[in-house]
Write a protein that holds these residues in place. Sequence first.
Motif, PDB file in Angstrom:
ATOM      1  N   ASN A  23       1.129  -1.319   0.296  1.00 39.86           N
ATOM      2  CA  ASN A  23       0.463   0.076  -0.113  1.00 39.86           C
ATOM      3  C   ASN A  23       0.684   1.213   0.063  1.00 39.86           C
ATOM      4  O   ASN A  23       1.773   1.120   0.778  1.00 39.86           O
ATOM      5  N   PHE A 119      -2.901   3.652   0.298  1.00 40.76           N
ATOM      6  CA  PHE A 119      -3.835   3.157  -0.697  1.00 40.76           C
ATOM      7  C   PHE A 119      -2.670   2.089  -1.152  1.00 40.76           C
ATOM      8  O   PHE A 119      -1.657   1.924  -1.423  1.00 40.76           O
ATOM      9  N   SER A 120      -3.996   0.696  -1.713  1.00 44.61           N
ATOM     10  CA  SER A 120      -4.028  -0.064  -2.496  1.00 44.61           C
ATOM     11  C   SER A 120      -2.699  -0.123  -4.061  1.00 44.61           C
ATOM     12  O   SER A 120      -4.185   1.415  -4.758  1.00 44.61           O
ATOM     13  N   SER A 122      -3.212  -0.539  -7.165  1.00 37.56           N
ATOM     14  CA  SER A 122      -4.486  -1.442  -7.507  1.00 37.56           C
ATOM     15  C   SER A 122      -6.120  -0.283  -7.096  1.00 37.56           C
ATOM     16  O   SER A 122      -6.906  -0.622  -8.253  1.00 37.56           O
ATOM     17  N   ASN A 123      -6.134   0.302  -6.416  1.00 35.07           N
ATOM     18  CA  ASN A 123      -7.314   0.929  -5.886  1.00 35.07           C
ATOM     19  C   ASN A 123      -6.799   2.566  -5.558  1.00 35.07           C
ATOM     20  O   ASN A 123      -7.457   3.142  -4.408  1.00 35.07           O
ATOM     21  N   LEU A 124      -6.039   3.445  -6.879  1.00 32.40           N
ATOM     22  CA  LEU A 124      -6.052   4.425  -5.742  1.00 32.40           C
ATOM     23  C   LEU A 124      -7.154   5.678  -6.759  1.00 32.40           C
ATOM     24  O   LEU A 124      -7.262   5.140  -7.304  1.00 32.40           O
ATOM     25  N   PRO A 125      -6.941   7.281  -5.716  1.00 29.77           N
ATOM     26  CA  PRO A 125      -7.346   7.537  -5.581  1.00 29.77           C
ATOM     27  C   PRO A 125      -7.471   8.494  -7.254  1.00 29.77           C
ATOM     28  O   PRO A 125      -7.035   8.284  -7.685  1.00 29.77           O
ATOM     29  N   CYS A 126      -8.407   9.227  -8.048  1.00 29.92           N
ATOM     30  CA  CYS A 126      -8.924   9.666  -9.037  1.00 29.92           C
ATOM     31  C   CYS A 126      -7.425  10.468  -9.674  1.00 29.92           C
ATOM     32  O   CYS A 126      -7.379  11.317 -10.086  1.00 29.92           O
ATOM     33  N   GLU A 133       0.873  11.422  -9.799  1.00 30.07           N
ATOM     34  CA  GLU A 133       0.676  10.329 -10.949  1.00 30.07           C
ATOM     35  C   GLU A 133       2.147   9.639 -11.919  1.00 30.07           C
ATOM     36  O   GLU A 133       1.899   8.521 -12.549  1.00 30.07           O
ATOM     37  N   LYS A 140       4.823   1.415 -12.130  1.00 33.13           N
ATOM     38  CA  LYS A 140       3.532   0.239 -12.365  1.00 33.13           C
ATOM     39  C   LYS A 140       4.053   0.044 -13.792  1.00 33.13           C
ATOM     40  O   LYS A 140       3.464  -0.829 -14.482  1.00 33.13           O
TER      41      LYS A 140
END
Length: 155
Positions: A23, A119-120, A122-126, A133, A140
């Motif tokens: 995370n 945050f994971s 694979s599940n980041l805030p937008c 970013e 990744k």
Amino acid sequence: MAEILMASPIIGVGIMILDMNENVLLGLRVKSGEEVSWCFPGGKIDIGETFEQSAVRETFEETGLELDLKGMQVFTMFIDRAASYTNTTVGLMYKLNDSLLKETVQVTEPDIFQKWDWFSLSNLPCNLFPQTEAMLNIWKDEPLSSQWVRYLIKS
């Protein structure tokens, strides 16, 4: 003759801190005059600092988290070609090896950050800060927009 004013180049660091479960730590950035976004700890390098020293200092100043200089690892460098000045970011990674350190994270600059959260990948805030970013895309191995020029760091 009119004088042309040009902004000084900026070199900054962004620090991707990963916990034992991969995370990542992100702060909700609420700095006046900027769009609200989630970002890594980071900032400008001070005169005489190494990238790693700057990363340790910035992380402590923004989160209260005391990290070991030896654990900082540079993994990328990139330039924002859309900026009106030379804006270079050095991306560093730090892997936490002690879950108790996560509990020491705090908001130390409430005028800049509202909160810190994990945050994971694979599940980041937008609403990510642009440099954050870009760093995450590099980490990744995802494509970057043409706004960024990336330089590989070999370990």
